[in-house]
Design an enzyme around this catalytic site. Structure first.
Site, PDB file in Angstrom:
ATOM      1  N   GLU A 163       0.809  -1.217   0.000  1.00 36.34           N
ATOM      2  CA  GLU A 163       0.000   0.000   0.000  1.00 36.34           C
ATOM      3  C   GLU A 163       0.844   1.269   0.000  1.00 36.34           C
ATOM      4  O   GLU A 163       0.502   2.250  -0.668  1.00 36.34           O
ATOM      5  CB  GLU A 163      -0.949  -0.014   1.195  1.00 36.34           C
ATOM      6  CG  GLU A 163      -2.112  -0.979   1.074  1.00 36.34           C
ATOM      7  CD  GLU A 163      -1.724  -2.426   1.320  1.00 36.34           C
ATOM      8  OE1 GLU A 163      -2.524  -3.320   0.988  1.00 36.34           O
ATOM      9  OE2 GLU A 163      -0.616  -2.653   1.870  1.00 36.34           O
ATOM     10  N   HIS A 177     -10.755  -6.191   8.277  1.00 37.80           N
ATOM     11  CA  HIS A 177     -11.496  -6.040   7.021  1.00 37.80           C
ATOM     12  C   HIS A 177     -12.785  -5.248   7.210  1.00 37.80           C
ATOM     13  O   HIS A 177     -13.608  -5.179   6.293  1.00 37.80           O
ATOM     14  CB  HIS A 177     -11.836  -7.408   6.425  1.00 37.80           C
ATOM     15  CG  HIS A 177     -10.674  -8.153   5.875  1.00 37.80           C
ATOM     16  ND1 HIS A 177      -9.659  -8.644   6.665  1.00 37.80           N
ATOM     17  CD2 HIS A 177     -10.354  -8.497   4.592  1.00 37.80           C
ATOM     18  CE1 HIS A 177      -8.776  -9.273   5.899  1.00 37.80           C
ATOM     19  NE2 HIS A 177      -9.170  -9.191   4.641  1.00 37.80           N
TER      20      HIS A 177
END
Length: 327
Positions: free
Chosen positions: A60, A129
């Site tokens: 990321e 998540h």
């Protein structure tokens, strides 16, 4: 008008932006051949090629860092962070580089980067998540932070974000990806509110309910349910988390005299605290009750088996509305 899910509306918005501007690129983990884990980018690599829809490594920080470099060279990159909890390896790039470049360059350099982040729970996922980290970015000067609430607005907002010269954190409520509404693919963007403006979902005179993202549908349903009890609830979808549309917020609260702020993120340190402080400061003499907050609990996001007890629901919103009338 087309009946689209939120996921498909975002896909159509991205497609339109790429057709209109060859400098728009999409990059992220599995956004190309797979089409994204939620299929938001499905078919775009096939139609626009691997040079414009780029499957990246699982890194990321590298995704956002590369996007910053591309933006410096005149591109408009759209990054996907696959899940909300994965954004933190890129937190340094976002908050110390992306957010600060315009200020650092005395306004000479802009970074038109959009970072798409599926956020919130309700999908039965494992740890990391189902997070709601929007307040962390709203606290960082130099970033626009927005959240779409339904397919029609998502279609317009993603295009508005891509055309914006500021960096935009674009939060997508993942449990609403399969909600379906009518979307105007021709005039939808022109008819939408500006990116930094709120929109009224339901008119009411007794209490103002402020929400965004996954709570938009919940609060709209709460307004209908409250009407059966004689409560007239005005629901405002904030859309923009940073900056806030304080003009719309204050105008509504001054008329209704009551305010409830609803978000999925934990109440402690959440956006509701900022809004409550602002409303109390600016609308003190019009308030009939304290500003009330509804949100997640101050715990790590729970296992999927019990997440329904963690998430704000219709009953918790209605309970807050009722409490606002007890003062």
């Amino acid at each position: 008008m087309s009946s689209l899910t939120l996921s498909k509306a975002l896909n159509e918005g991205l497609r339109k932006a790429m057709e209109n501007d060859p400098k728009v690129l999409i990059m992220g983990e599995d956004v190309g051949k797979l089409g994204g884990v939620f299929r938001v980018t499905d078919g775009l690599q096939k139609d626009f090629g691997e040079d414009r829809v780029v499957d990246t490594p699982l890194a990321e920080s590298g995704i956002v860092g590369t996007a910053i470099g591309l933006a410096l060279r005149g591109y408009r990159p759209v990054c996907e962070i696959q899940f909300d909890g994965f954004v933190f390896p890129a937190f340094d790039q976002i908050t110390t580089q992306l957010a600060k470049m315009r200020y650092r360059s005395l306004g000479k350099v802009s970074l038109p980067v959009v970072i798409r982040i599926p956020f919130g729970g309700g999908i039965g996922a494992v740890e990391h998540h189902s997070e709601s980290p929007e307040a962390l970015f709203a606290h960082t000067a130099g970033l626009r932070v927005v959240a779409c609430g339904d397919p029609a607005d998502a279609y317009a907002m993603i295009q508005q974000s891509i055309s914006c010269d500021d960096p935009v954190l674009f939060f997508e409520p993942k449990r609403r990806y399969w909600d379906k509404t009518e979307v105007d693919l021709v005039g939808g963007v022109a008819a939408a509110a500006a990116l930094d403006k709120a929109r009224i979902l339901a008119s009411g005179t007794d209490v103002t309910v402020l929400c965004y993202g996954p709570m938009v549908r919940t609060c709209a349903e709460a307004a209908v349910a409250a009407s059966a009890d004689g409560r007239s609830v005005k629901v405002i979808d904030l859309r923009s988390i940073a900056p806030l549309d304080t003009e719309a917020i204050f105008a509504s609260v001054r008329k209704t005299g009551r305010c409830v702020v609803v978000h999925e993120a934990p109440v402690t340190g959440g956006l509701g605290a900022e809004i409550a402080a602002l409303v109390t400061q600016e609308c003190f003499y019009q308030l009939e009750a304290p500003v009330l907050r509804v949100g997640g609990y101050s715990t790590p996001y729970p296992p999927s088996r019990i997440e329904e007890y963690y998430l704000p629901d219709l009953d918790r919103v209605l309970d807050a509305v009722d409490r606002a009338f007890t003062y």
